[in-house]
Motif scaffolding. Structure first.
Motif: not given
Length: 430
Positions: A22-28, A34-41
């Motif tokens: 899984g994606m450990p960060f938010r990516f735009e 977009v991908a990754g959790p919205e709550s990513a650091q």
């Protein structure tokens, strides 16, 4: 699982295909995906097609570095002068998988075959290894001079901001965990002096002397006559001016030139602090033979250099470091260095690993760059400042994780009768 290579993926979907856990960060991305959790650091933003082409044509640290340096890839809220936290976060959580051939076809078709044409590299990037070969043999005097010029002849004022008042660009030695960077750099130079057994009237040769920190320390605190030599013209000019300002020119000098052009001999000691990384592993024998030839019988050599964790790792630096930071740099495990010294005119008497100290040193430099970010941008390009931020933060992680070490090797030139003129026990303290 059968992949329908005709299904077109967005940039974010293509990136997700490469993530094992899984994606450990938010990516735009600029295509709106977009991908990754919205709550990513952390949120990474790919801003344009050039950045995508950089990553696709040079997967790994070089493509990532190009995109960051060129301004095509950004991380929200992160000063690139000190991106240590975000790099540590990604390294701790990122797990990539090797795509299958059908997945590769699908990704390339989706993102565009045209993205496999490499864009012009950022202006801060040095020539590739094959192109450098046209300018001379690896580690010839001319090619070494160009490599040093690329990294060190940037701006002395920039280095003053990053390195601090000591103008010392090598690993410090922290007498305490809460010691300042200046205290630690003083302790490093003093430890080298004590290991070399310096005393008033001795003659010291400091090869790869940088801005002359060891030269000035030995002259000011030990009354030693010192010759320093550096391939950086800006370093030599700064060092000579500082030597005169401190009233040490009756004892000390720094020359602009290659250490191999030093003709004087009969030195009581030789210090090499951060030079070995630049000379090439295949040249270790001639390097130690040359330095041994500069010493009188009983004279000592202190070799301070970055090392590899073990012999399974390539001596060549990673692509980003080679192209943006240290062209032609090479690193070896400590055993290789000890053997080379021992086999070429010297007897190794003491070895010390200061790995954790370099992580602390890099932490201090990164904090200086972050604190003086705006001032640094008045001295160098934004791309150059980003190079330094990424490289120092990444190097700090490498030292913390035992991928790199920093070793002192203390050796002596033994007389024909076997007398090493060396004390029975170490006298230099901690």
């Amino acid at each position: 699982m059968t992949i329908d290579t005709g299904v077109r993926l967005t940039i974010a979907q293509a990136l997700e295909r490469l993530m094992k856990d899984g994606m450990p960060f938010r990516f735009e991305a600029y295509d709106g995906s977009v991908a990754g959790p919205e709550s990513a650091q952390y949120t990474f933003r790919l801003l344009n097609e050039r950045g995508l082409a950089y990553v696709m044509t040079a997967p790994g640290d070089l493509g990532f570095g190009r995109a960051v340096v060129a301004g095509d890839l950004e991380v929200d809220g992160v000063c690139m002068g000190n991106p240590y936290d975000v790099l540590a976060h990604v390294q701790n959580r990122l797990s990539l998988k090797m795509p299958t051939p059908s997945e590769v076809v699908q990704i390339v078709r989706s993102l565009g075959v045209g993205k496999l044409m490499p864009p012009q590299p950022p202006p801060e990037e040095h020539l590739p290894r094959w192109r450098r070969a046209l300018d001379g043999l690896r580690h010839s005097k001319a090619r070494d001079a160009e490599a040093i010029h690329h990294h060190y002849d940037v701006s002395n004022r920039f280095y003053e901001y990053v390195l601090g008042p000591s103008m010392t660009y090598t690993c410090a030695v922290f007498p305490r965990e809460d010691a300042t960077l200046e205290e630690a750099q003083f302790e490093k130079y003093d430890l080298v002096a004590r290991k070399l057994g310096l005393k008033a009237g001795d003659r010291l040769l400091d090869v790869g002397c940088g801005w002359g920190g060891m030269v000035r320390h030995a002259a000011a605190h030990y009354g030693v006559k010192v010759i320093g030599v550096t391939l950086s013209e800006q370093q030599a000019a700064w060092a000579q001016e500082e030597i005169k300002r401190q009233g040490l020119d009756h004892l000390a000098e720094v020359r602009f030139g290659d250490y191999r052009d030093v003709t004087e001999t009969g030195f009581d000691a030789v210090s090499s602090i951060g030079l070995t990384e630049h000379i090439g592993v295949r040249n270790y024998a001639s390097y130690f033979t040359f330095l041994a030839g500069k010493l009188k019988v009983g004279g000592r050599l202190l070799n301070h250099c970055i090392t590899r964790r073990d012999g399974s790792m390539s001596p060549k630096t990673g692509a980003f470091i080679d192209r943006f930071v240290f062209p032609d740099g090479e690193l070896a495990p400590i055993g290789r260095i000890v053997s080379a010294a021992h086999d070429n005119g010297l007897e190794v008497r003491h070895v010390e690993d200061l790995r954790e100290h370099y992580a602390l040193t890099l932490k201090g430099w990164s904090e200086n760059l972050e604190e003086h970010w705006e001032e640094c941008l008045e001295e160098v390009s934004l791309g150059t400042a980003k190079v330094w931020g990424v490289y120092m933060a990444g190097s700090r992680l490498a030292f913390e994780r035992n991928e790199l070490g920093l070793h002192h090797v203390l050796a002596v030139k033994v007389g024909p009768d076997g007398d090493a003129h060396f004390p029975l026990r170490p006298t230099w303290g901690s």
